[in-house]
Design an enzyme around this catalytic site. Structure first.
Site, PDB file in Angstrom:
ATOM      1  N   HIS A   1      -5.979   5.738   6.911  1.00  0.00           N
ATOM      2  CA  HIS A   1      -5.970   6.498   8.171  1.00  0.00           C
ATOM      3  C   HIS A   1      -4.768   7.438   8.200  1.00  0.00           C
ATOM      4  CE1 HIS A   1      -9.140   4.343  10.401  1.00  0.00           C
ATOM      5  NE2 HIS A   1      -8.758   3.299   9.683  1.00  0.00           N
TER       6      HIS A   1
ATOM      7  N   LYS B   1       1.110   3.133  -5.818  1.00  0.00           N
ATOM      8  CA  LYS B   1       1.149   4.170  -6.852  1.00  0.00           C
ATOM      9  C   LYS B   1       0.453   3.656  -8.104  1.00  0.00           C
ATOM     10  CE  LYS B   1       5.638   6.021  -5.357  1.00  0.00           C
ATOM     11  NZ  LYS B   1       7.045   6.291  -5.789  1.00  0.00           N
TER      12      LYS B   1
ATOM     13  N   ARG C   1       6.615  -2.213  -7.932  1.00  0.00           N
ATOM     14  CA  ARG C   1       7.328  -1.440  -8.945  1.00  0.00           C
ATOM     15  C   ARG C   1       7.208  -2.149 -10.282  1.00  0.00           C
ATOM     16  NH1 ARG C   1      12.527  -3.360  -9.898  1.00  0.00           N
ATOM     17  NH2 ARG C   1      13.115  -5.133  -8.589  1.00  0.00           N
TER      18      ARG C   1
END
Length: 238
Positions: free
Chosen positions: A147, A200, A214
């Site tokens: 969103h 990511k 990470r």
């Protein structure tokens, strides 16, 4: 894919699953479901096992390969669009209370031999692809949507939803309660630590932990790593 007639298809699946969906998990129930559910599903392979209490919505858009196991409380929802498709390939096992939802114009593809742990949620409307022989631990969330909330004068529910899609490549292990957000690719052979939030891309054969996740090390000798992947690892480790 079977002919797409939303109201007729839905009526047929309600009748079939209503009559057979809660038959006990003895030989009679699973065997009848395996036989009769062929009439409502897009494809059914050999030796599938569907336990009592499994909910199938938009069954004409759902494909089950050979040896697929669906355990009690699983919900697979492909309603909403003619182009929806949910495919579970050969040997996929979906544990109790897993929710897989396509929403609109969504393809969810889980490849051969992957295990989906208890209480996991996999949701579109972005496409989701999970590769071969992956291990997705209990209570994980794979959410191919996001969103936007840039306008404080509008309700968030009234703002745009983005859906870039998620790819989890072959032989990945996601620990307990991992969350994967929209637009992410997790590279082949990677391990994601329990409770991590993946925001990511993760290079192949990485070990990643934390919120946001990470990369803390690689499973490969450094000399064998693609230079581009080294750059991504460095960026993700900061």
């Amino acid at each position: 894919m079977k002919n797409y007639h939303p109201k007729l298809n839905r009526l047929q699946e309600v009748i079939v699953t209503g009559l057979l969906g809660d038959l006990p998990a003895i030989a009679l129930g699973p065997n009848l479901r395996k036989l009769v559910y062929r009439s409502i599903l897009a494809h059914v392979g050999k030796s599938i096992y569907i336990q009592k209490g499994v909910e199938l919505l938009g069954a004409c858009n759902i494909e089950l390969g050979n040896g697929v196991h669906l355990f009690k409380g699983v919900r697979i929802d492909a309603l909403g669009h003619q182009n929806n498709k949910i495919t579970l390939e050969e040997g996929v096992a979906v544990e109790r209370n897993v929710d897989i939802g396509a929403l609109d114009n969504t393809q969810i593809y889980i490849e051969r031999g992957t295990f989906i742990g208890i209480g996991t949620c996999i949701a579109g409307p972005g496409n989701v692809k999970i590769g071969k022989r992956c291990l997705i631990a209990a209570h994980s969330g794979i959410f191919a949507n996001n969103h936007t909330y840039t306008d404080p004068l509008k309700y968030i529910a009234d703002q745009e939803v983005t859906c870039e899609g998620i790819t989890i490549e072959d032989d990945c292990w996601l620990g307990h309660a991992v969350t994967v957000t929209d637009g992410v690719t997790i590279g082949k052979g990677s391990v994601i630590g329990a409770g991590a939030v993946v925001t990511k891309d993760i290079p192949p054969y990485s070990i990643a932990v934390g919120t946001p996740a990470r990369v803390i090390k690689t499973r490969l000798p450094e000399e064998s790593i693609n230079p581009q992947d080294l750059k991504i690892m460095a960026a993700n480790s900061n």
